[in-house]
Design a protein around this motif. Sequence first.
Motif, mmCIF file in Angstrom:
data_model
loop_
_atom_site.group_PDB
_atom_site.id
_atom_site.type_symbol
_atom_site.label_atom_id
_atom_site.label_comp_id
_atom_site.label_asym_id
_atom_site.label_seq_id
_atom_site.Cartn_x
_atom_site.Cartn_y
_atom_site.Cartn_z
ATOM 1 N N ILE A 41 0.839 -1.205 0.000
ATOM 2 C CA ILE A 41 0.000 0.000 0.000
ATOM 3 C C ILE A 41 0.873 1.254 0.000
ATOM 4 C CG2 ILE A 41 -1.559 1.385 1.445
ATOM 5 C CD1 ILE A 41 -2.948 -1.239 2.225
ATOM 6 N N GLY A 42 1.907 1.236 0.845
ATOM 7 C CA GLY A 42 2.825 2.377 0.910
ATOM 8 C C GLY A 42 3.545 2.589 -0.412
ATOM 9 N N PHE A 43 4.016 1.493 -0.995
ATOM 10 C CA PHE A 43 4.728 1.560 -2.277
ATOM 11 C C PHE A 43 3.801 2.078 -3.375
ATOM 12 C CE2 PHE A 43 6.232 -0.823 -6.153
ATOM 13 C CZ PHE A 43 7.335 -0.018 -6.383
ATOM 14 N N SER A 44 2.572 1.587 -3.389
ATOM 15 C CA SER A 44 1.603 1.987 -4.408
ATOM 16 C C SER A 44 1.240 3.472 -4.294
ATOM 17 C CB SER A 44 0.341 1.135 -4.276
ATOM 18 O OG SER A 44 -0.506 1.337 -5.375
ATOM 19 N N PHE A 211 -3.148 6.684 0.848
ATOM 20 C CA PHE A 211 -2.421 5.730 1.692
ATOM 21 C C PHE A 211 -3.190 5.436 2.979
ATOM 22 C CE2 PHE A 211 0.394 5.237 5.397
ATOM 23 C CZ PHE A 211 0.942 3.993 5.097
ATOM 24 N N PHE A 212 -3.670 6.478 3.649
ATOM 25 C CA PHE A 212 -4.393 6.285 4.910
ATOM 26 C C PHE A 212 -5.724 5.574 4.701
ATOM 27 C CE2 PHE A 212 -1.526 9.671 6.542
ATOM 28 C CZ PHE A 212 -1.066 8.993 7.663
ATOM 29 N N LEU A 213 -6.454 5.929 3.657
ATOM 30 C CA LEU A 213 -7.739 5.271 3.392
ATOM 31 C C LEU A 213 -7.540 3.794 3.039
ATOM 32 C CD1 LEU A 213 -9.755 7.924 1.330
ATOM 33 C CD2 LEU A 213 -10.229 7.125 3.634
ATOM 34 N N LEU A 214 -6.555 3.523 2.194
ATOM 35 C CA LEU A 214 -6.251 2.134 1.832
ATOM 36 C C LEU A 214 -5.882 1.319 3.063
ATOM 37 C CD1 LEU A 214 -4.136 2.481 -1.457
ATOM 38 C CD2 LEU A 214 -6.401 1.451 -1.252
ATOM 39 N N SER A 215 -5.061 1.912 3.927
ATOM 40 C CA SER A 215 -4.602 1.214 5.132
ATOM 41 C C SER A 215 -5.757 0.920 6.085
ATOM 42 C CB SER A 215 -3.538 2.046 5.858
ATOM 43 O OG SER A 215 -2.400 2.241 5.046
#
Length: 326
Positions: A41-44, A211-215
Amino acid sequence: MGRIFAIISTILGSIIGAGFSTGQEIFYFFSQFKEKSFFYIGFSSILIFLILLYLVNIRIKSRIILMIFKSYILLFSVITLIVMFSAFGQLGVEFLGVSRYIFTLLCFVLSIAIFKHGLLAVININKVVVSILTTTVILIFLRSVHKNEIVFPFESLKCTLPKDILNHLIFPLLYSTYNSLLAFPVVNGLKERFCQKEIKISIGISSIIIFFLLSIINVMLLWEANLQTSQMPLLKVEKNIILHFILVTCAFLEILTTTLANYMGLSYSIKNPKAEFVIIILSLILGFNEFQELLRKLYSLMGYIGLGVIAMLSLSTLLLKDRRLK
């Protein structure tokens, strides 16, 4: 600040479509890797930032490359439209018990009506919808944590990279490429109303929010393992009637905003309104197919093609710089 908020909402509205707002896309590209998914997720998110920043600065001078790029955006917009129409119909079936065909047609009618009002209408609807969805997702997450419904073992996350990262790296690559190119026609359209600096700042902030929403959504999907077989797992996480209603409503509206983004993609690729309408009708007809199968097969396909397009654009940029140096 209001201008930055408008740009961020519009960029997020183009990316947060059917797959994102229902959780299906997040599970397919990330959650299946369990605790390792946070690395991806971070990389994306970083890749989305870099690709959008590159696309907003690029000047395609070669007619052949520009034609290939526009052809890809056209194909990309058509395929995404098919998925969006299908998702809208699937939502109607799963949560309201209404015929898929009726809701698919409703998506077409509503999106056309909004798009006729131009870019300003697209920006305004995104400002409202993205704000409500983001607030609702965060509220549901915090509520679940407070009630101890989510106790994710963060201690299992280590600083070392996963051993099989190279084998799984294709998933964040496909996700970031797909969503960056999905947002490109919208970002390109924003240049008419906003300056370059505002757009670049907004791209950075949008990547952080993504990033935060995905996480957050990823944590909820990992904890609720029984929902992972659903076509729309995120929409079945919350049991509270009011929050569930808001979440489902936002999913409907986010599909609309992504549909509008794809109309902008069609406008970028072809300048013939009649041809655009014919393509939209064909996408509508194909959109009567099953949502889950369309999303998994078509999104991955477009991600692979997108990687090729980005590589082609990068190579042309390097060659142009090399000629200038000579």
